[in-house]
Structure formats: structure tokens, C-alpha cells
Design a protein around this motif. Structure first.
Motif, mmCIF file in Angstrom:
data_model
loop_
_atom_site.group_PDB
_atom_site.id
_atom_site.type_symbol
_atom_site.label_atom_id
_atom_site.label_comp_id
_atom_site.label_asym_id
_atom_site.label_seq_id
_atom_site.Cartn_x
_atom_site.Cartn_y
_atom_site.Cartn_z
ATOM 1 N N THR A 138 9.809 -9.917 51.616
ATOM 2 C CA THR A 138 10.820 -9.710 52.651
ATOM 3 C C THR A 138 12.133 -10.320 52.189
ATOM 4 O O THR A 138 12.180 -11.435 51.672
ATOM 5 C CB THR A 138 10.380 -10.373 53.958
ATOM 6 N N MET A 139 13.225 -9.538 52.382
ATOM 7 C CA MET A 139 14.522 -9.969 51.876
ATOM 8 C C MET A 139 15.144 -10.970 52.833
ATOM 9 O O MET A 139 15.000 -10.889 54.040
ATOM 10 C CB MET A 139 15.441 -8.750 51.696
ATOM 11 N N LYS A 140 15.889 -11.852 52.223
ATOM 12 C CA LYS A 140 16.571 -12.893 52.996
ATOM 13 C C LYS A 140 17.679 -12.253 53.825
ATOM 14 O O LYS A 140 18.419 -11.419 53.337
ATOM 15 C CB LYS A 140 17.160 -13.941 52.055
ATOM 16 N N LYS A 184 8.815 0.163 58.504
ATOM 17 C CA LYS A 184 7.738 -0.807 58.331
ATOM 18 C C LYS A 184 6.367 -0.125 58.299
ATOM 19 O O LYS A 184 5.356 -0.790 58.077
ATOM 20 C CB LYS A 184 7.761 -1.823 59.483
ATOM 21 N N ASN A 185 6.336 1.172 58.514
ATOM 22 C CA ASN A 185 5.077 1.901 58.553
ATOM 23 C C ASN A 185 5.175 3.120 57.628
ATOM 24 O O ASN A 185 6.238 3.414 57.065
ATOM 25 C CB ASN A 185 4.757 2.335 59.987
ATOM 26 N N SER A 186 4.074 3.847 57.501
ATOM 27 C CA SER A 186 4.019 5.003 56.595
ATOM 28 C C SER A 186 4.565 6.273 57.229
ATOM 29 O O SER A 186 4.547 7.332 56.590
ATOM 30 C CB SER A 186 2.568 5.249 56.159
ATOM 31 N N SER A 246 4.651 10.296 65.652
ATOM 32 C CA SER A 246 3.598 9.291 65.826
ATOM 33 C C SER A 246 4.007 7.915 65.324
ATOM 34 O O SER A 246 3.204 6.973 65.387
ATOM 35 C CB SER A 246 2.336 9.747 65.080
ATOM 36 N N ALA A 247 5.226 7.775 64.784
ATOM 37 C CA ALA A 247 5.652 6.468 64.270
ATOM 38 C C ALA A 247 5.681 5.439 65.406
ATOM 39 O O ALA A 247 6.133 5.745 66.515
ATOM 40 C CB ALA A 247 7.024 6.587 63.617
ATOM 41 N N PRO A 248 5.209 4.216 65.155
ATOM 42 C CA PRO A 248 5.205 3.182 66.214
ATOM 43 C C PRO A 248 6.622 2.881 66.696
ATOM 44 O O PRO A 248 7.569 2.851 65.912
ATOM 45 C CB PRO A 248 4.576 1.971 65.527
ATOM 46 N N LYS A 249 6.744 2.652 68.003
ATOM 47 C CA LYS A 249 8.040 2.347 68.604
ATOM 48 C C LYS A 249 8.213 0.859 68.861
ATOM 49 O O LYS A 249 9.242 0.438 69.397
ATOM 50 C CB LYS A 249 8.178 3.101 69.934
ATOM 51 N N ASN A 250 7.214 0.051 68.472
ATOM 52 C CA ASN A 250 7.294 -1.385 68.750
ATOM 53 C C ASN A 250 7.550 -2.198 67.488
ATOM 54 O O ASN A 250 7.274 -3.397 67.454
ATOM 55 C CB ASN A 250 6.009 -1.858 69.430
ATOM 56 N N GLU A 251 8.059 -1.541 66.423
ATOM 57 C CA GLU A 251 8.411 -2.263 65.199
ATOM 58 C C GLU A 251 9.565 -1.546 64.522
ATOM 59 O O GLU A 251 9.942 -0.430 64.873
ATOM 60 C CB GLU A 251 7.208 -2.332 64.255
ATOM 61 N N LEU A 275 19.536 -1.595 51.592
ATOM 62 C CA LEU A 275 18.191 -1.342 51.082
ATOM 63 C C LEU A 275 17.619 -0.095 51.739
ATOM 64 O O LEU A 275 18.116 0.390 52.753
ATOM 65 C CB LEU A 275 17.286 -2.540 51.343
ATOM 66 N N VAL A 276 16.574 0.421 51.091
ATOM 67 C CA VAL A 276 15.786 1.511 51.680
ATOM 68 C C VAL A 276 14.391 0.964 51.941
ATOM 69 O O VAL A 276 13.891 0.112 51.193
ATOM 70 C CB VAL A 276 15.740 2.744 50.757
ATOM 71 N N ARG A 277 13.743 1.490 53.000
ATOM 72 C CA ARG A 277 12.481 0.903 53.427
ATOM 73 C C ARG A 277 11.526 2.022 53.850
ATOM 74 O O ARG A 277 11.898 2.968 54.545
ATOM 75 C CB ARG A 277 12.713 -0.058 54.586
ATOM 76 N N HIS A 278 10.270 1.871 53.393
ATOM 77 C CA HIS A 278 9.200 2.792 53.781
ATOM 78 C C HIS A 278 7.863 2.087 53.595
ATOM 79 O O HIS A 278 7.615 1.446 52.568
ATOM 80 C CB HIS A 278 9.243 4.073 52.940
ATOM 81 N N ASN A 279 7.007 2.219 54.608
ATOM 82 C CA ASN A 279 5.650 1.661 54.561
ATOM 83 C C ASN A 279 5.664 0.164 54.260
ATOM 84 O O ASN A 279 4.806 -0.358 53.546
ATOM 85 C CB ASN A 279 4.819 2.403 53.513
ATOM 86 N N GLY A 280 6.666 -0.537 54.782
ATOM 87 C CA GLY A 280 6.749 -1.979 54.617
ATOM 88 C C GLY A 280 7.323 -2.423 53.295
ATOM 89 O O GLY A 280 7.480 -3.636 53.073
ATOM 90 N N LYS A 281 7.649 -1.491 52.385
ATOM 91 C CA LYS A 281 8.223 -1.849 51.086
ATOM 92 C C LYS A 281 9.705 -1.568 51.103
ATOM 93 O O LYS A 281 10.160 -0.560 51.635
ATOM 94 C CB LYS A 281 7.557 -1.059 49.963
#
Length: 751
Positions: A746-748, A635-637, A626-631, A650-656
Motif C-alpha cells: 500500500t502506497m504512502k 480494490k477488487n477484481s 457486481s463490484a462491491p460498493k463498500n470499498e 497510480l492505477v489500481r485493480h484487484n488490490g494491486k
């Protein structure tokens, strides 16, 4: 009491048992009564010593005696002690001065009077069936040890003299009156304490020394008995200590109250901890509780162990008798086979003898016939030579000469064909091989445990081939393979005993087997059992695992500006790529150049690697369907990724996002998804370096996801988990990250 007395009555003399014998049928009999039974079977021609058996008067069971006669039977010591206590209780009450004195008897167990539970249990133990001979001998040794301890205690017990006697020396006391604080002998007790009030209320106990009777004296005030307990100092004190001593401001309690608190746990052994904790929190109570609990536990363990040992002894005797009978049966069969073969071979020898003698007799007859003809011809020739009449000589000489010449020319006519190999000397009996087999006869034992060869075992994503070796390969009838999913339990004994979770493959004839239909990326425990007629033995457990689930990139999810290789293992950014039809599962957003794997994982431990090449901008991880395919992934949970943005990892989850230390030379990224343990780990596969671990409570199946912004990525799936990743202890230590927050800004360079 009447019912109990009937149980303690001898069936012969109808009196209480006296020196009872324990018969093999579990009934008892007085020694003298048993002797009278033997005497009744005697006669002038049959002495007493010759009687080797008699019948139990209760059940008519035949009692066999050994060379010792009645002395060879065991004494029922427990029953005798019960009778002694019963007689004391039946003569008078517990406080009566008329209680008769009987010689003390030794008892391995304490017995209470007046039909108490201890007495009832003792009676039931007397009437219980006896164990086997060896087990009874073990119990008899145990009773002897306890009797010796009782004798030692009686020797250590001081002799208490009567304090009321006028004679010197005084007689031995049989009772001590706690009320009078005086010890009495039998005669003085009857004189001073008649069985009437107020003397019936006096408390009579077993004889105790005067120092014990008068109690303890205070340490600070001489001639003062202790009658209080100081709770503060935890010691015994007297009344003066509380009135004028240093304990006058302390909290005290009576001795009876303190005694009841410390002894409260004796009421119910099953509630020791609860009773003591409610009654007192002092160190003394806790010490008593701990010591008593440990002692009761140890005694219970010893009793259980002894019961098991006695049971094993009984089983040994049963098995020994069974094996001895089997040995006699098997040897008798061998002897019978040898006897039958002896008869068969003897008949063959006789038949060969008759046949050969018949042939030889025929040859002898032929030789005798030829010899007679030859002798007759010789005689005729000699007579012709002796003939002096010329006419007669000429008439017979020519005929005789022709016959002699003919006989000489054809010797086979005169000498018959004789077979010289009919002497029966080419027959031999050679039983050397059979003798060696018979000399090697022995009982068959269970085979030695086989050994699983981990280095020879192989695996795929759904199969495992197990190889093993056995030292007793020729004595093994078959093998049995058992396996189950490894749950992390280290106690293999308890794991093995949980039979419900094990899969069993029986009757394996080779030393290898391939198990199909296993879960991918899953650890299993394997046992191999070697079996023959004598029993079976298990190998040591082996932990084997299936490989990870193989998968490829799914073209239906790939972004339209990504180009996948023909084998769907490589993805490359290509702005000139042909346009693809839009589908809901395809990555579609501008800048979201991604593709998913063609599998969804919902169990097991899976490992794959990504060859990064020269790419400096990518993201690798997992995501729900169900994860969005347009981002961007992460960036999502519903997605978790490891990403590189130029020189930042970096590691990324839920926009963090959270920075990760990694080498700029990272060329091979390892991904470990342990779905069952709720962990997603990333590794530098070239340097065996742990990068980061997500601890996630997965709720749905996840699919591998890949995103790229430059160059290309190559996928390697279906790999076994490498050793540097597969160590649970090492992984546990590496996976515990510091509680550093994700970078919320958001990282540079990541845009």
C-alpha cells in the motif's frame, strides 16, 4: 481403339480425316471432301467461286464461306495430330521395329497414344463448341506461337544418322535402340530387329545422339560411365570413385533410386510438397520443388488469365452486337419521331395556308365590290358634268353631288378593312435547339464515382449523416448507400465482397443521407454508389464513427455525503449533505465517496472526460455492476481505476497498484473504453499524453465509476473520440506497457 477410330473418321469418305477443317458447328471435314461437296453444287452456269455456302453433312448446319472459300475455314491442327499418333499406334506396338515413318506434324499440345487421358481430352477439345470469332482468333494466334516454338526446337535438334548403313552418307535414323546403343534407319531397323524374340524386348526410342546414348563419363576417371550418386558431395560418380577414390567413405545411392526420389512428385502434382519432403531433404530436391511449384502456379495463373481474357472477348462481342442493335433501334425511333412531326407540322402549314387564303379571298372580293360601286359613282358624276341641258343637269346634279359627298365623307364604306398581316411571313421553323441535342447524341456511360466529404459528415451517438458530391450529378438517376461495422479489416475489396454484412439504403435522390439506429461509439465503413441506366460506380470507402454513449451520474448510486448538481454532471464532497436512503446499489462505506454512471456499456468504443478542478484525491474508472460498493474502486477484481493520492498517480485493480507518471497540473482526464478491443485507456486530454492502458477481457457490461475525497469533479460525456486517441497504430504502440509488476504494498498517502 475402334471407338476412337470412329470418332476420327470423316462422314463423307469414311476414312481417317486428312487435312481436316474445323467447321463453325464444331464438326470436322476433310478438305478434299469439302471441295467435292462444293463441286457437286457447281454447274455450267454456276462456277465454283460463286458458291458461298454448303451444309454440314453431320448436322445440316449451313456453313457460310467468305471470299476465300474453303481457305477461309480454320484447320483442325489438334485433330490432325491425334490422327497421326493414332495411325502410329495402330500399325504396330511401341517397341516394334515395323513402326512406319510419317512426316512430322506440328501440335500445340502433347498427345499420348492408345486412348490415354491426354488423347481423350484432345478429342473432347476437338468436338467442343467453337468460341466467338475474336476468341478463336486469339486461340489461333496462341497455337501459331506454340507451333513456331516446336519448329525452332526441331531446327535446334541435331540430325542423327544411321550407324548401321554401309552407304555414304548414311540415311537418317528413325529409331535408337537403347539395348544395342545403336541408331537405325528404317531399312536397317527392319533388317536387324525382326518382330520376334529377343528383339521385341529391346527398347526403341526416338533418335538421340551417340553422346547422349552412351551416357555421362566420370570427371576423374576417363572412359568410365557414372553409375552412382554421392549423397555427401551431391554429385555423380563412377565405381572407381567409390572403390579407390575420395568417395570411398561417403554414402552413395544408385542412380535409379536417386532419380525416383527427385521425380517422386511427378506422380501426383497435387502432392508435390509432401512427396518431395518425404523422399529427400536435400537442397536439390527443395530447389526443384520450389521451382516447379512456382512454375505450375504461374502456368495456372496464366491459363486462368487467358481464359478470363477470352471470356471477356466473347462478352465484348456479345455486348457490342447488343449495343449496335440497340443503337439502330433507337435511331430508327428518332427518325420515326421526326417523320411523324414532319407530317404534323406540314399539315399545320397547309391548314394555315388554306385559312389565310380564304380570308384574303374574302377581302379581295370586298375590295372589288367597293371598287365597282366607286367606279360607277365616278362615271355617273362625270356624265352629269358633261350634261349640256340645263334642266337635266339641275335635275341630276344635286343627287350626284350628295352621293359623292357622302362617299367622300365615309371612306370606310368605299374602302374595306384589309388585314395586311395575313402574308404568312410571321411563321418560322427554328430547330437549332433540337439540332444541338442531336449533335450531342452519344452512348450513356456509368457515372463517375462519387466522393464522400468527410469534413461535412456529422454524427451523434446513434446517427451518422453522410454527405457526398458527384461530378456527374445530372446523369445520376439515384444513389445507393451501403454501410457496415468496421472490423479492422484493411482489405476493403474482400470486405465489400462479403455482401451478408452490409446494410443497403437504395433510391436516394439527394447527395446526403442520415442513418439512424447505429451503435454508439462504433466505427462504420460507408460506400456510396452512383447509378444510372448504363451502370453504377462506387466511391472510395469512408470510415465514420458514432459518438460515445452520453450518460450522467446516477443519483441512486451516489454516496450520501456527495452532492450532485441538478444536471447530474458534477459531484462534490459535502459532509453536511442531507441523508439519503440506503439502497444496495449506493456507495455506503466510510471513505468510499463514489458514484456510478447511469449506463452499462457492453460494446463499442466510448470516450469521456473528467474535469478535475483543484481536486487532489480522486479515482476514475469502470466497474461491473457486481463490484462491491463498500470499498474503494480497484480494490477488487471487478473494477479498474486511475487514481490520484495527493502527489502520487497510480492505477489500481484487484488490490494491486502501479505508479504512473503524470503532471501535477493534470486538470482534464480522458477515459477511452474500447469494449470490443478489451482495452481501457487513460489520457491527459490537455497535453494529448497517454497515461496507462488496462488490457482486460471484459465478461460483463461495465459502468463508469467516480470517487472523490476532496473538492469536486465534472463529467463530460458523449464526446467524439479525439484524433490523438483514435489512431490505432499510435495507440497500439503507446498501450504496450513494460512488464512491470503492480506495487503490491500500500502506497504512502493513499489512506
Amino acid at each position: 481403339m475402334e471407338t476412337l477410330e470412329s470418332e476420327l473418321t470423316c462422314p463423307i469418305c469414311l476414312e481417317l480425316f486428312e487435312d481436316p477443317l474445323l467447321l463453325p458447328c464444331a464438326h470436322s471435314l476433310c478438305f478434299n471432301c469439302a471441295h467435292r461437296i462444293l463441286v457437286s453444287h457447281c454447274s455450267t452456269s454456276k462456277p465454283l467461286e460463286s458458291i458461298s455456302a454448303f451444309q454440314c453433312p453431320t448436322c445440316r448446319y449451313v456453313i457460310t464461306l467468305n471470299h476465300r472459300g474453303l481457305e477461309g475455314l480454320k484447320r483442325n491442327v489438334t485433330l490432325q495430330n491425334i490422327i497421326d499418333r493414332f495411325q502410329k499406334a495402330s500399325v504396330s506396338g511401341p517397341n516394334s521395329p515395323n513402326e512406319s515413318r510419317r512426316p512430322p506434324r506440328l501440335s500445340p499440345h502433347s498427345v499420348s497414344a492408345r486412348g490415354s487421358p491426354a488423347l481423350t481430352s484432345s478429342v473432347s477439345s476437338v468436338t467442343s463448341p467453337p468460341p466467338s470469332t475474336l476468341a478463336m482468333s486469339l486461340e489461333h494466334q496462341h497455337q501459331q506461337q506454340q507451333q513456331q516454338q516446336v519448329v525452332q526446337q526441331q531446327h535446334l535438334r541435331p540430325l542423327v544418322g544411321c550407324q548401321f548403313c554401309e552407304q555414304d552418307p548414311p540415311r537418317e535414323a528413325i529409331k535408337t535402340c537403347v539395348t544395342c546403343e545403336v541408331s537405325y534407319c528404317d531399312r536397317c531397323l527392319r533388317a536387324t530387329h525382326p518382330n520376334k524374340k529377343p528383339f521385341t524386348s529391346h527398347r526403341l526410342v526416338e533418335p538421340v545422339p551417340d553422346t547422349h546414348l552412351r551416357g555421362l563419363t566420370c570427371l576423374e576417371h576417363e572412359n568410365e560411365k557414372v553409375n552412382m550418386y554421392c549423397v555427401v558431395d551431391d554429385q555423380l560418380i563412377c565405381s572407381l570413385c567409390k572403390l579407390v577414390g575420395r568417395h570411398r567413405e561417403h554414402q552413395v545411392s544408385s542412380l535409379s533410386e536417386r532419380f525416383d526420389k527427385l521425380k517422386a512428385f511427378q506422380v501426383s502434382p497435387g502432392r508435390v510438397s509432401e512427396a518431395v519432403m518425404e523422399a529427400s531433404k536435400t537442397s536439390a530436391a527443395q530447389t526443384l520443388e520450389n521451382n516447379l511449384t512456382n512454375l505450375v502456379k504461374r502456368n495456372s495463373e496464366l491459363e486462368n488469365q487467358m481464359a478470363k481474357l477470352i471470356q471477356i472477348c466473347q462478352q465484348v462481342e456479345v455486348n457490342t452486337a447488343m449495343h449496335e442493335a440497340k443503337l439502330v433501334e433507337e435511331c430508327d425511333e428518332l427518325v420515326e419521331i421526326i417523320r411523324q412531326r414532319k407530317q404534323v407540322i406540314a399539315v399545320k402549314i397547309k391548314e394555315s395556308k388554306v385559312m389565310k387564303l380564304r380570308k384574303l379571298a374574302q377581302q379581295i372580293a370586298n375590295c372589288r365590290q367597293c371598287l365597282e360601286r366607286s367606279s360607277a359613282l365616278i362615271t355617273q358624276a362625270e356624265n352629269s358634268l358633261k350634261e349640256n341641258d340645263h334642266a337635266r343637269f339641275l335635275q341630276t346634279a344635286r343627287n350626284v353631288a350628295e352621293r359623292v359627298a357622302m362617299a367622300t365623307a365615309s371612306s370606310q364604306v368605299l374602302i374595306p378593312d384589309v388585314n395586311l398581316n395575313e402574308a404568312f411571313d410571321n411563321f418560322a421553323l427554328d430547330f437549332s435547339r433540337e439540332k444541338k441535342i442531336l449533335e450531342g447524341l452519344d452512348y450513356l456511360t456509368a457515372p463517375n464515382p462519387p466522393s464522400i466529404r468527410d469534413e461535412l459528415c456529422t454524427a451523434s451517438h446513434d446517427t451518422i449523416t453522410v454527405h457526398w458530391t458527384s461530378e456527374d450529378e445530372f446523369s445520376v438517376t439515384s444513389y445507393e448507400l451501403q454501410y457496415t461495422i468496421y472490423t479492422g479489416q484493411t482489405n476493403f475489396i474482400s470486405l465489400y465482397n462479403s455482401v451478408d454484412s452490409w446494410m443497403i439504403v437504395p433510391n436516394i435522390k439527394q447527395n446526403h443521407y442520415t442513418v439512424h439506429g447505429l451503435q454508439s461509439g462504433t466505427r462504420y465503413i460507408f460506400f456510396v454508389k452512383a447509378i444510372n441506366q448504363a451502370g453504377s460506380r462506387n466511391s472510395e470507402p469512408a470510415r465514420l464513427k458514432t459518438n460515445s454513449q452520453p450518460f450522467k451520474l446516477d443519483p441512486k448510486t451516489a454516496h450520501k455525503k456527495l452532492r450532485l448538481s441538478n444536471d447530474c454532471l458534477t459531484m462534490e464532497k459535502d459532509e453536511s449533505s442531507l441523508k439519503k436512503s440506503h439502497t444496495p446499489e449506493r456507495f455506503s462505506s466510510t471513505g468510499s465517496y463514489g458514484s456510478a454512471g447511469n449506463v452499462f456499456i457492453d460494446s463499442g468504443c466510448h470516450y469521456w472526460e473528467v474535469l478535475l478542478g483543484a481536486s487532489t484525491w480522486y479515482a476514475v474508472g469502470v466497474a461491473y455492476k457486481s463490484a462491491p460498493k463498500n470499498e474503494w474502486s480497484g480494490k477488487n477484481s471487478s473494477s479498474w481505476v486511475f487514481s490520484r493520492c495527493n502527489n502520487n498517480f497510480l492505477v489500481r485493480h484487484n488490490g494491486k497498484e502501479q505508479l504512473v507518471e503524470a503532471s501535477l497540473q493534470l486538470r482534464r482526464l480522458g477515459v477511452l473504453l474500447d469494449y470490443d478491443s478489451n482495452a481501457l485507456s487513460f489520457w491527459d486530454a490537455m497535453n494529448a499524453q497517454h497515461l496507462h492502458t488496462f488490457h482486460v477481457s471484459f465478461l460483463l457490461p461495465v459502468a463508469p465509476t467516480f470517487m472523490i475525497w476532496n473538492k469536486s469533479l465534472m463529467l463530460l460525456s458523449g464526446l467524439p473520440v479525439p484524433d490523438f486517441v483514435d489512431c490505432p497504430e499510435q495507440q497500439e504502440g503507446l498501450c504496450r506497457q513494460q512488464d512491470s509488476p503492480y506495487v503490491s504494498s500500500t502506497m504512502k498517502g493513499c489512506h
